[in-house]
Design an enzyme around this catalytic site. Structure first.
Site, PDB file in Angstrom:
ATOM      1  N   SER A 127      51.508  40.493  44.041  1.00  0.00           N
ATOM      2  CA  SER A 127      51.146  39.196  44.632  1.00  0.00           C
ATOM      3  C   SER A 127      52.425  38.367  44.757  1.00  0.00           C
ATOM      4  CB  SER A 127      50.172  38.476  43.688  1.00  0.00           C
ATOM      5  OG  SER A 127      49.960  37.141  44.088  1.00  0.00           O
ATOM      6  N   TYR A 140      46.848  34.556  35.585  1.00  0.00           N
ATOM      7  CA  TYR A 140      46.913  35.523  36.694  1.00  0.00           C
ATOM      8  C   TYR A 140      48.354  35.954  36.973  1.00  0.00           C
ATOM      9  CZ  TYR A 140      46.449  37.367  41.474  1.00  0.00           C
ATOM     10  OH  TYR A 140      46.507  38.140  42.604  1.00  0.00           O
TER      11      TYR A 140
HETATM   12  N1  LIG Z   1      43.252  37.788  48.223  1.00  0.00           N
HETATM   13  C1  LIG Z   1      44.403  37.230  47.874  1.00  0.00           C
HETATM   14  O1  LIG Z   1      44.703  36.068  48.206  1.00  0.00           O
HETATM   15  C2  LIG Z   1      45.408  38.033  47.081  1.00  0.00           C
HETATM   16  C3  LIG Z   1      46.717  37.572  47.031  1.00  0.00           C
HETATM   17  C4  LIG Z   1      47.654  38.280  46.295  1.00  0.00           C
HETATM   18  C5  LIG Z   1      47.280  39.445  45.645  1.00  0.00           C
HETATM   19  N2  LIG Z   1      45.990  39.865  45.700  1.00  0.00           N
HETATM   20  C6  LIG Z   1      45.641  41.073  44.970  1.00  0.00           C
HETATM   21  O2  LIG Z   1      45.068  41.997  45.861  1.00  0.00           O
HETATM   22  C7  LIG Z   1      44.204  42.867  45.149  1.00  0.00           C
HETATM   23  C8  LIG Z   1      42.893  42.964  45.889  1.00  0.00           C
HETATM   24  O3  LIG Z   1      42.297  41.689  45.916  1.00  0.00           O
HETATM   25  P1  LIG Z   1      41.272  41.273  47.044  1.00  0.00           P
HETATM   26  O4  LIG Z   1      41.757  39.986  47.577  1.00  0.00           O
HETATM   27  O5  LIG Z   1      41.031  42.394  47.951  1.00  0.00           O
HETATM   28  O6  LIG Z   1      39.977  40.950  46.127  1.00  0.00           O
HETATM   29  P2  LIG Z   1      38.448  41.321  46.271  1.00  0.00           P
HETATM   30  O7  LIG Z   1      38.035  41.268  47.681  1.00  0.00           O
HETATM   31  O8  LIG Z   1      37.744  40.465  45.282  1.00  0.00           O
HETATM   32  O9  LIG Z   1      38.392  42.853  45.777  1.00  0.00           O
HETATM   33  C9  LIG Z   1      38.584  43.170  44.433  1.00  0.00           C
HETATM   34  C10 LIG Z   1      38.291  44.657  44.245  1.00  0.00           C
HETATM   35  O10 LIG Z   1      38.514  44.976  42.859  1.00  0.00           O
HETATM   36  C11 LIG Z   1      37.452  45.794  42.426  1.00  0.00           C
HETATM   37  N3  LIG Z   1      37.183  45.634  41.023  1.00  0.00           N
HETATM   38  C12 LIG Z   1      37.122  44.483  40.317  1.00  0.00           C
HETATM   39  N4  LIG Z   1      36.725  44.736  39.056  1.00  0.00           N
HETATM   40  C13 LIG Z   1      36.534  46.075  38.980  1.00  0.00           C
HETATM   41  C14 LIG Z   1      36.114  46.942  37.948  1.00  0.00           C
HETATM   42  N5  LIG Z   1      35.787  46.484  36.722  1.00  0.00           N
HETATM   43  N6  LIG Z   1      36.035  48.264  38.210  1.00  0.00           N
HETATM   44  C15 LIG Z   1      36.317  48.732  39.425  1.00  0.00           C
HETATM   45  N7  LIG Z   1      36.736  47.970  40.448  1.00  0.00           N
HETATM   46  C16 LIG Z   1      36.828  46.656  40.222  1.00  0.00           C
HETATM   47  C17 LIG Z   1      36.243  45.338  43.233  1.00  0.00           C
HETATM   48  O11 LIG Z   1      35.312  46.405  43.326  1.00  0.00           O
HETATM   49  P3  LIG Z   1      33.811  46.352  42.742  1.00  0.00           P
HETATM   50  O12 LIG Z   1      33.386  44.923  42.620  1.00  0.00           O
HETATM   51  O13 LIG Z   1      33.012  47.158  43.720  1.00  0.00           O
HETATM   52  O14 LIG Z   1      33.910  47.051  41.433  1.00  0.00           O
HETATM   53  C18 LIG Z   1      36.856  45.032  44.588  1.00  0.00           C
HETATM   54  O15 LIG Z   1      36.840  46.173  45.407  1.00  0.00           O
HETATM   55  C19 LIG Z   1      44.084  42.284  43.740  1.00  0.00           C
HETATM   56  O16 LIG Z   1      44.918  43.023  42.884  1.00  0.00           O
HETATM   57  C20 LIG Z   1      44.595  40.868  43.896  1.00  0.00           C
HETATM   58  O17 LIG Z   1      45.149  40.377  42.711  1.00  0.00           O
HETATM   59  C21 LIG Z   1      45.044  39.201  46.413  1.00  0.00           C
END
Ligand SMILES: NC(=O)c1ccc[n+]([C@@H]2O[C@H](COP(=O)([O-])OP(=O)(O)OC[C@H]3O[C@@H](n4cnc5c(N)ncnc54)[C@H](OP(=O)(O)O)[C@@H]3O)[C@@H](O)[C@H]2O)c1
Length: 234
Positions: A127, A140
């Protein structure tokens, strides 16, 4: 031998889901990890796993080994972004973030390595908060600094061991995914402010950058991609 797989954690939502979808569209064989496998994109092979469950992770990779599967790429995208400050946040939130963002990510790297193709690639989603500490980011940002450190430590271990597997990080700013609701829960107006400022990256744009990392020739190892929407200031 089966076709090598592109393994995506977090393939049921957001960045991982958009990337898994694009990989399938490019004709690749994709296995998607998550709990809510009904949300996997069409064509993605399901692996229903709770990444807090260490035994389940190990068993999953063992089952891949038993089936003589090999891994072309691993994208570690699963993550949690709970708004939980150091000064007064709930330590249970810290633990949940640590388990998924750090421990499970490192364990997936370790378990995948014996199955990786010689020129395989691991991409760890970090991130912007793995590069600078936002004022309201709480626990975070420490998990994302850890992702950057794990990625660099693993890269050095692989080079020292003479392995050709590549490893890199991907570091976006705000992306328009469901995780934002959790991250901004202390400041619900902020999401609309970010939208008004065009400060959110579309998941599809992020996915195309990650897939470009995956599609690089074997000589190229992308260390990290730092990307933000034009409207994001810090
Ligand atoms: N969106 C942003 O602004 C942003 C910015 C910087 C970095 N990121 C990073 O990008 C990555 C993806 O985030 P996103 O934005 O795509 O979030 P998201 O849409 O909330 O997706 C999160 C994913 O993590 C999985 N997950 C969470 N807990 C889990 C568990 N206990 N077991 C298995 N899978 C689990 C969820 O799958 P299930 O619920 O199906 O288990 C879901 O597929 C993260 O590492 C986040 O920190 C995001």
């Amino acid at each position: 031998m089966p076709t090598p797989i592109h393994l995506v954690t977090g393939a049921t939502s957001g960045i991982g889901q958009a990337t898994a979808k694009l990989l399938v569209e490019q004709g690749k064989r994709v296995v998607g990890i998550g709990r809510s496998i009904e949300r996997l994109p069409e064509g993605v092979e399901p692996a229903q796993l709770d990444l807090r469950d260490v035994s389940a992770i190990k068993n999953f990779f063992q089952s891949l080994a038993d089936d003589q599967e090999s891994i072309a790429s691993l994208l570690n995208s699963a993550g949690l972004a709970l708004s939980s400050r150091i000064s007064d946040g709930d330590p249970d939130d810290w633990q949940r973030m640590w388990e998924i963002n750090v421990h499970a990510l490192a364990l997936c790297c370790q378990c995948a390595l014996p199955l990786m193709e010689e020129d395989g690639l691991i991409v760890n989603v970090s991130s912007q908060s793995g590069h600078r500490v936002p004022s309201a980011g709480g626990f975070y940002a420490p998990t994302k600094f850890a992702v950057s450190a794990i990625t660099e430590a693993l890269r050095k271990e692989l080079r020292a061991a003479g392995r050709r597997v590549r490893v890199g990080a991907f570091s976006p700013g705000f992306v328009d995914t469901p995780i934002l609701g959790d991250y901004l829960r202390r400041n619900p107006d902020r999401e609309q402010q970010l939208r008004d400022a065009q400060a959110l990256l579309p998941p599809a744009a992020v996915a195309s950058l990650i897939v470009s990392m995956i599609n690089q020739p074997p000589e190229v190892e992308v260390g990290d991609i730092l990307v933000r929407a034009r409207g994001q200031v810090s």
